[in-house]
Design an enzyme around this catalytic site. Structure first.
Site, PDB file in Angstrom:
ATOM      1  N   PHE A 129      23.848  60.330  31.618  1.00  0.00           N
ATOM      2  CA  PHE A 129      25.120  61.598  31.376  1.00  0.00           C
ATOM      3  C   PHE A 129      25.684  60.987  30.305  1.00  0.00           C
ATOM      4  O   PHE A 129      26.360  59.890  30.127  1.00  0.00           O
ATOM      5  CB  PHE A 129      25.888  61.735  32.435  1.00  0.00           C
ATOM      6  N   ASP A 214      27.158  53.422  26.635  1.00  0.00           N
ATOM      7  CA  ASP A 214      28.263  54.352  27.061  1.00  0.00           C
ATOM      8  C   ASP A 214      29.140  54.150  28.005  1.00  0.00           C
ATOM      9  O   ASP A 214      28.792  53.926  29.339  1.00  0.00           O
ATOM     10  CB  ASP A 214      27.665  55.685  27.302  1.00  0.00           C
ATOM     11  N   LYS A 243      37.730  58.653  29.398  1.00  0.00           N
ATOM     12  CA  LYS A 243      38.003  58.700  30.944  1.00  0.00           C
ATOM     13  C   LYS A 243      39.537  57.895  30.912  1.00  0.00           C
ATOM     14  O   LYS A 243      40.576  58.284  30.877  1.00  0.00           O
ATOM     15  CB  LYS A 243      37.050  58.469  31.677  1.00  0.00           C
TER      16      LYS A 243
HETATM   17  C1  LIG Z   1      32.199  61.866  31.459  1.00  0.00           C
HETATM   18  C2  LIG Z   1      31.277  61.148  30.813  1.00  0.00           C
HETATM   19  C3  LIG Z   1      30.927  61.361  29.454  1.00  0.00           C
HETATM   20  C4  LIG Z   1      31.713  62.810  28.941  1.00  0.00           C
HETATM   21  O1  LIG Z   1      32.999  62.611  28.787  1.00  0.00           O
HETATM   22  P1  LIG Z   1      33.934  64.116  28.587  1.00  0.00           P
HETATM   23  O2  LIG Z   1      35.439  63.593  28.437  1.00  0.00           O
HETATM   24  O3  LIG Z   1      33.708  64.881  29.824  1.00  0.00           O
HETATM   25  O4  LIG Z   1      33.261  64.655  27.271  1.00  0.00           O
HETATM   26  C5  LIG Z   1      29.905  60.880  28.756  1.00  0.00           C
HETATM   27  N1  LIG Z   1      29.405  59.712  29.187  1.00  0.00           N
HETATM   28  C6  LIG Z   1      29.795  59.170  30.670  1.00  0.00           C
HETATM   29  C7  LIG Z   1      29.182  57.919  31.011  1.00  0.00           C
HETATM   30  C8  LIG Z   1      30.629  60.055  31.190  1.00  0.00           C
HETATM   31  O5  LIG Z   1      30.794  59.410  32.629  1.00  0.00           O
END
Ligand SMILES: *Cc1c(COP(=O)(O)O)cnc(C)c1O
Length: 389
Positions: A129, A214, A243
């Site tokens: 994700f 990520d 986050k």
């Molecule tokens: C939450 C998340 C995203 C996306 O972040 P948003 O602020 O919702 O755009 C991308 N990568 C990972 C691993 C995430 O947990």
């Protein structure tokens, strides 16, 4: 009739009025122990006095000036991020998806600037994700996120997470980078084996690929180190953060080595709001607090206590809970019932959690939780498992 708030989320009926540390309070006065943290965002809990002070102080000075001028807060936060990571330079944005967009663009631009414009493709993991923009849903590769939004952005190849042979077999002359989460979050709390992460580093070096992590969810102390990859003893070339970085204020960042960012010259990328003074004031204080002696030791200790408690509760109810897995305060368990039902039952008993892929329930408490709050959470888990049984 369509609701005035576009119905893209299946929301619970709870509405919170205020938060304090690890607790949230509803409009009608009910108290909840928050082990969702706004999906791993409120790393320092709700209304941390030092974050409130940082935000209010900046709010009385200047809110926004744009990136046409120097933003001193950006210089300070970037220096802190660089000082505590592999990176040499930082681009600021407002969310995780935007951070990943920058990671993706930078990888392509690096090879373009190096005279290899054909190297555009990024090898990603199944179950990943990376956000909800067109490019990041393509990078995530999940059918449920792509359906109805064709044509998908091209340039992403997918291999099973954790399978190095499959990844090596997917490398072509057009490959530009490898992109993974060190621990898959939305996919269902799937920790990447440290040895796998080290082999990704070696493979990237062998084929001249950039390694992108990520760490939007795993970063900012969540797994017990400031960044999860530190535990594998290697570093990426590019990393996305968001986050926890703003402790609840929207902010994202893309970190990179000087080499990986060598194509990012003036005019190549931008964001009107990115690195706004309000976001930077809060992120600066988050970085300061997390760098203080003992902060990450506390995360590791309390994470160990939580894990032990959850494993004990799960082992008492093997017909309710199938598995516990995770890293640090990114902990998940798999119920033998729909995870949405389990999340609702826990909430009814006063504990907030978050669902994830593979029918997992995620526990993502603020990093400042104490032993008593861990005991309280484990008590609610055990009671709920008992009710289900
Ligand atoms: C939450 C998340 C995203 C996306 O972040 P948003 O602020 O919702 O755009 C991308 N990568 C990972 C691993 C995430 O947990």
């Amino acid at each position: 009739m369509i609701p005035v708030v576009m119905p893209t989320y299946a929301r619970s009926d709870l509405a919170f009025e205020r938060g304090e540390g690890a607790y949230l309070f509803t409009m009608d006065g009910r108290r909840f122990l928050d082990f969702a943290s706004g999906v791993a965002v409120n790393a320092l809990g709700h209304c941390h006095p030092r974050l409130v002070k940082a935000l209010a102080g900046q709010a009385a000075k200047v809110w926004h000036t744009s990136n046409l001028y120097r933003v001193p807060g950006q210089e300070s936060v970037a220096a802190k991020l660089v000082g505590q990571s592999f990176a040499d330079t930082v681009f600021f944005c407002n969310s995780g998806a935007e951070a990943l967009e920058c990671c993706i663009k930078m990888a392509r631009r690096y090879h373009f600037a190096a005279g290899n414009p054909q190297r555009t493709r990024i090898i990603c993991a199944e179950g990943a994700f990376h956000g909800r923009t067109l490019a990041t849903v393509a990078a995530g590769g999940q059918k449920k996120h792509l359906e109805g939004f064709a044509p998908a952005v091209d340039g992403f190849d997918h291999v099973p997470f954790g399978n190095l042979n499959a990844l090596r077999a997917a490398i072509t002359e057009e490959s530009a980078a490898i992109l993974v989460e060190p621990v898959q979050g939305e996919g269902g709390i799937v920790p990447g084996d440290p040895d796998y992460l080290r082999r990704l580093r070696a493979t990237a070096d062998e084929f001249g690929l950039l390694l992108i992590f990520d760490e939007v969810q795993t970063g900012m102390g969540r797994t017990g180190t400031l960044f999860a990859h530190e535990q594998a003893g290697i570093a990426p070339d590019i990393m996305g953060l968001a986050k926890g970085l703003g402790g609840g204020f929207p902010v994202g960042a893309c970190l990179a080595t000087a080499k990986a960012a060598s194509g990012m010259v003036p005019g190549t990328h931008g964001s009107t709001f990115g690195g706004n003074p309000l976001a930077m004031a809060v992120a600066d204080e988050v970085m300061t607090i997390m760098a203080e002696p003992g902060f990450l030791d506390h995360v590791r200790a309390v994470a160990q206590k939580l894990r032990t408690g959850v494993e004990e509760a799960a082992s008492r109810f093997p017909d309710v809970i199938e598995e516990v897995r995770g890293l640090g305060l990114m902990l998940g368990f798999k119920p033998r019932m729909p995870n949405t039902d389990m999340v609702a039952r826990l909430a009814a008993n006063g504990l907030l959690s978050v669902g994830a892929g593979d029918n997992m329930v995620r526990l993502l408490p603020p990093l400042i939780i104490n032993d008593a709050q861990v005991d309280e959470a484990v008590g609610i888990l055990a009671r709920t498992f008992g009710e289900v049984k």
